[in-house]
Scaffold this active site. Structure first.
Site, PDB file in Angstrom:
ATOM      1  N   HIS A 118    -153.184  -3.725 -74.636  1.00 37.76           N
ATOM      2  CA  HIS A 118    -152.268  -4.489 -73.789  1.00 37.76           C
ATOM      3  C   HIS A 118    -150.957  -3.728 -73.605  1.00 37.76           C
ATOM      4  CE1 HIS A 118    -148.933  -5.873 -76.417  1.00 37.76           C
ATOM      5  NE2 HIS A 118    -149.784  -5.548 -77.378  1.00 37.76           N
ATOM      6  N   CYS A 119    -150.240  -4.096 -72.536  1.00 39.35           N
ATOM      7  CA  CYS A 119    -148.849  -3.641 -72.347  1.00 39.35           C
ATOM      8  C   CYS A 119    -148.015  -4.908 -72.188  1.00 39.35           C
ATOM      9  CB  CYS A 119    -148.725  -2.677 -71.169  1.00 39.35           C
ATOM     10  SG  CYS A 119    -149.564  -3.188 -69.657  1.00 39.35           S
ATOM     11  N   ILE A 120    -147.368  -5.081 -71.053  1.00 41.64           N
ATOM     12  CA  ILE A 120    -146.641  -6.326 -70.823  1.00 41.64           C
ATOM     13  C   ILE A 120    -147.428  -7.233 -69.876  1.00 41.64           C
ATOM     14  CG2 ILE A 120    -144.481  -7.377 -70.061  1.00 41.64           C
ATOM     15  CD1 ILE A 120    -144.232  -5.658 -72.564  1.00 41.64           C
TER      16      ILE A 120
END
Length: 246
Positions: A118-120
């Site tokens: 994941h990132c944001i």
């Protein structure tokens, strides 16, 4: 949170917080490709289950069933193993230097449990890393790897800088190994050159200047003998006044 391959998911920060806070269970390895900095215990306060949609909650719930089927002895109270790679979503961000660590972490996690990358927002950084993993694992081109990722997560869209670096990574993972290595190194150097921050040169403080009330000569503060709102006397005038005293 979208399933890309068996035991491999791509998602958002909110998805990751659901598992890191202990609100949800099932993901054993979390690869965070964003500059996150959470103190112990902050995951709980950062996570808000009410912000999840019904579809997200359903997807998160399925992960627990998958892990139970894969690892019947898995401990629900065991916290996920997290690796943080502080990537910025910028075209100048160096991605190539981190891909080996990312791919190794994902591969080990898939072998032992279930991985969430994941990132944001789950659009660019995480998509670039998962694309690279698919390229390496399944010997796919950039276009094919990203295409198959979009089938799972249609919003996946690495930025232009990441795409150029993935092209260089493709050359290094195909038969053109020597050319690929040179292109990857060349691309990496260009990225590094663009991201180097030159240290600021020290700025010397400005010198305050005064005008002597007697001779009108401009003098610095170091040259003044007496200063006030009404009077500024320079060394020369002060010495002359002293010598003229009876």
């Amino acid at each position: 949170m979208k399933k890309v391959r068996p035991d491999l998911y791509i998602g958002t920060l909110q998805d990751a917080l659901a598992f890191l806070s202990g609100a949800k269970w099932g993901v054993t390895h979390i690869l965070s490709v964003a500059p996150l900095c959470f103190a112990d215990g902050m995951y709980v306060s950062q996570f808000c289950s009410s912000a999840l949609s019904a579809q997200q909650k359903q997807a998160l719930g399925r992960v627990a069933c998958e892990l139970s089927a894969k690892c019947p002895c898995a401990d629900p109270d065991l916290k996920p193993i997290q690796k943080i790679i502080p990537l910025e979503d910028s075209r100048d961000q160096n991605l190539l230097d981190y891909l080996e660590d990312c791919i190794t972490f994902i591969e080990e996690g898939v072998q032992k449990g279930i991985v969430l990358v994941h990132c944001i927002g789950g659009f660019s950084r995480s998509a670039a890393v998962v694309t690279a993993y698919l390229m390496w694992k399944e010997k796919l081109s950039v276009e094919d790897a990203l295409g198959t990722l979009k089938q799972a997560s249609e919003t996946a869209s690495p930025n232009d800088g990441f795409m150029r670096q993935l092209q260089a990574f493709q050359l290094s993972t195909t038969g053109q190994t020597e050319t690929g290595r040179k292109e990857a190194i060349k691309c990496g150097k260009k990225i590094k050159q663009r991201t180097v921050v030159k240290p600021k040169q020290p700025v010397e403080p400005a010198t305050t200047m005064y005008r002597c009330k007697l001779c009108s000569r401009m003098v610095s503060f170091q040259e003044t003998v007496s200063t006030s709102f009404f009077q500024v006397n320079c060394n020369l005038c002060s010495q002359l006044a002293t010598s003229l005293k009876p």
